[in-house]
Design a protein around this motif. Structure first.
Motif, PDB file in Angstrom:
ATOM      1  N   SER A  58      17.782  -1.415  20.084  1.00  0.00           N
ATOM      2  CA  SER A  58      19.014  -2.197  20.163  1.00  0.00           C
ATOM      3  C   SER A  58      19.423  -2.451  21.609  1.00  0.00           C
ATOM      4  CB  SER A  58      20.157  -1.475  19.438  1.00  0.00           C
ATOM      5  OG  SER A  58      19.868  -1.385  18.060  1.00  0.00           O
TER       6      SER A  58
ATOM      7  N   GLN B  33      22.946  -5.101  14.817  1.00  0.00           N
ATOM      8  CA  GLN B  33      22.640  -4.058  13.835  1.00  0.00           C
ATOM      9  C   GLN B  33      23.827  -3.815  12.909  1.00  0.00           C
ATOM     10  OE1 GLN B  33      20.875  -0.609  15.674  1.00  0.00           O
ATOM     11  NE2 GLN B  33      20.869   0.577  13.786  1.00  0.00           N
TER      12      GLN B  33
ATOM     13  N   ASP C  71      18.500  -7.549  14.497  1.00  0.00           N
ATOM     14  CA  ASP C  71      18.459  -6.095  14.666  1.00  0.00           C
ATOM     15  C   ASP C  71      18.662  -5.431  13.300  1.00  0.00           C
ATOM     16  OD1 ASP C  71      18.341  -3.570  15.694  1.00  0.00           O
ATOM     17  OD2 ASP C  71      19.916  -3.848  17.202  1.00  0.00           O
ATOM     18  N   GLU C  72      17.604  -4.928  12.733  1.00  0.00           N
ATOM     19  CA  GLU C  72      17.597  -4.315  11.402  1.00  0.00           C
ATOM     20  C   GLU C  72      18.275  -5.201  10.362  1.00  0.00           C
ATOM     21  OE1 GLU C  72      18.418  -0.184  11.135  1.00  0.00           O
ATOM     22  OE2 GLU C  72      17.683   0.262  13.134  1.00  0.00           O
TER      23      GLU C  72
HETATM   24 MG   LIG Z   1      19.384   0.131  16.897  1.00  0.00          MG
END
Ligand SMILES: [Mg+2]
Ligand SMILES: Nc1ncnc2c1ncn2[C@@H]1O[C@H](COP(=O)(O)OP(=O)(O)OP(=O)(O)O)[C@@H](O)[C@H]1O
Lengths: 246, 245
Positions: free
Chosen positions: A42, A82, A158-159
């Motif tokens: 991240s 995220q 991000d994810e």
């Molecule tokens: Mg992360």
């Protein structure tokens, strides 16, 4: 599409989250950025999306110099963080139109584009519900909608699929593949689902302790008939991460 | 560059205004807030002073307690990730601040008009020119207070914002001479209050309400208000462009 040299981030707390990362991402690729919790995924993404100033190093993102022309970078990228960016206290409808207009669209065009993206992500009608009333999967698709409004040539995720059920995950993969197929979009994403990385990505980068420790296509990394899980654990070790520092 | 910053500011202002106008309870409380001290304290004050002294004081007090808390909204925007999402767009960083600040300024101006109107019913008498000039000063004051509030909100721990600000704001209102003019204060308190910029703003506001325009007090008040605004907006913009904000 992305080219970094010695990208480093040391936080004020003294944590060296990213220690000299060199990344190259070719246009039109879907690249998976893998690594254990706390590896620096991240942090790297937040530097590449202009949110965090690197401590040292340089980068070209979507054809623009990250440090010299952050505004130019912002115009050409989309970013889904995220933890997401849906306002839980208000319906996303107004926020989506505002966001589209901040990319230069006039109100009419912005409304059209929002309707288009909502239809694409099967969210039509839900944009009038308060953010807090949406399910986790719906909220995640709205996060993606915000990132797609301006048709960025480069998308950071991000994810994107964490917390989604298998159906929603598979749907999201389809969307991501379609974006690449239809618009030649380049996608740089992190995930902890190695099966997903295997199925979706053209190339994988593995980061551990702030350093890139392996890279290659899924097939290259799995050479010798091993699974991606085995490769990942071999490379990054088996000890748990995110332990309280001594 | 300037054109796009102005456009972004306008877009963010309109968006924020639409959100404000949807919050019916917020609007009711926003309208009641200015009247509390006027109605419950004003009649007592009027036995020893004038409404022309009191109302400017209540305007500054209102600015501090209402606009000074503006940063509270951005605490939630940061928590929800909204702020970060906006910071990845090409929107000008100045606009991210000013779009919000403009909303707070409009709210303060409306509240001030309510305050003055109700003040009139109680016996306030001030020349139109003085009121208008005063309102202009309130606009600049509001921009400063909102910018500072955002800067604090995005700098300190989010759980500390409400307690810290509500603790700071009251002493600042008292020290500016909001409730009783500082001319009545003992020497040491008078000296202390001169450190606060709000004292100068308020004294200028009182002069304007009294119909005195070309005085040193007005000049000093205007200069202090303008300087405060420049510093506050610069600090606020920095905070909005900075990492972790
Ligand atoms: Mg992360
Ligand atoms: N704002 C911050 N201040 C201080 N340290 C930070 C900050 N953000 C991240 N870190 C630290 O930097 C390191 C890398 O964090 P990062 O969030 O980049 O990891 P990650 O690879 O994304 O992990 P995860 O898979 O859990 O999301 C961690 O040790 C983290 O504690």
């Amino acid at each position: 599409m992305i080219e970094t040299q010695g990208l480093t981030k040391t936080f004020k707390s003294g944590v060296e989250a990213v220690k000299g990362v060199d990344i190259t991402v070719e246009p039109g690729q879907i690249v998976g950025f893998l690594g254990p919790n706390g590896a620096g995924k991240s942090t790297t993404m937040r530097m590449l999306t202009t949110l965090l100033a690197p401590t040292s190093g340089s980068a070209k993102v979507a054809g623009r110099d990250l440090l010299a022309d952050p505004a130019g970078v912002r115009r050409r990228i989309g970013y889904v963080s995220q933890s997401g960016g849906v306002n839980l206290a208000a319906p996303p409808a107004g926020d989506l139109v505002l966001q589209a207009m901040l990319y230069g669209m006039d109100r009419g065009r912005a409304r059209e584009r929002v309707a288009e993206v909502l239809a694409l992500l099967e969210l039509t009608g839900m944009e009038h519900l308060p953010g807090g009333a949406l399910s986790g999967g719906q909220r995640r698709r709205f996060d993606l909608a915000f990132g797609l409004l301006h048709r960025p040539p480069l998308l950071f995720l991000d994810e994107p699929t964490t917390g989604l059920d298998p159906q929603s995950r598979a749907h999201l993969w389809d969307h991501i593949r379609a974006l690449r197929a239809d618009h030649g979009m380049t996608v740089f994403l992190t995930t902890h689902y190695l099966d997903e990385a295997d199925a979706l990505c053209d190339r994988l980068l593995i980061i551990d302790g702030g350093r890139i420790v392996a890279e290659g296509s899924p097939a290259e990394l799995k050479a010798g008939g091993r699974t991606l899980d085995d490769v990942f654990l071999d490379i990054t070790g088996r000890s748990l991460r995110e332990e309280v520092p001594a | 560059m300037i054109g796009s910053a102005a456009r972004d500011t306008w877009l963010l202002f309109r968006h924020g205004l639409a959100v404000t106008l949807q919050q019916k309870f917020g609007l009711v409380f926003g309208a009641i807030q200015p009247m509390v001290f006027l109605v419950l304290f004003g009649p007592i004050f009027a036995t020893i002073g004038t409404w022309e002294t009191l109302v400017p004081g209540l305007i500054v007090q209102l600015g501090l307690v209402s606009t000074g808390m503006a940063g509270f909204g951005v605490v939630f925007e940061r928590r929800f990730g909204v702020l970060e999402r906006l910071r990845v767009t090409p929107a000008s960083r100045l606009a991210l601040l000013l779009g919000r600040v403009l909303n707070n300024v409009v709210a303060l101006v409306v509240q001030t008009v309510v305050l003055v109107a109700v003040g009139y019913a109680f016996g306030l008498r001030a020349p139109a020119a003085g009121l208008l000039a005063g309102l202009a000063l309130v606009v600049v004051l509001g921009a400063s207070l909102a910018s500072l509030s955002y800067a604090v909100a995005l700098t300190i721990d989010e759980n500390l914002f409400a307690p810290v600000m509500s603790t700071i704001v009251m002493p600042l209102a008292l020290l500016s001479g909001s409730f009783l003019p500082m001319s009545m204060a003992p020497g040491w308190l008078d000296v202390l209050s001169r450190i606060s910029p709000f004292r100068y703003v308020l004294e200028a506001l009182r002069e304007l309400f009294a119909g005195h325009y070309a005085t040193g007090t007005v000049g000093l008040g205007v200069a202090v208000t303008a300087a405060l605004a420049v510093v506050s907006v610069a600090v606020g913009t920095r905070v909005f462009s900075r990492e972790n904000a």
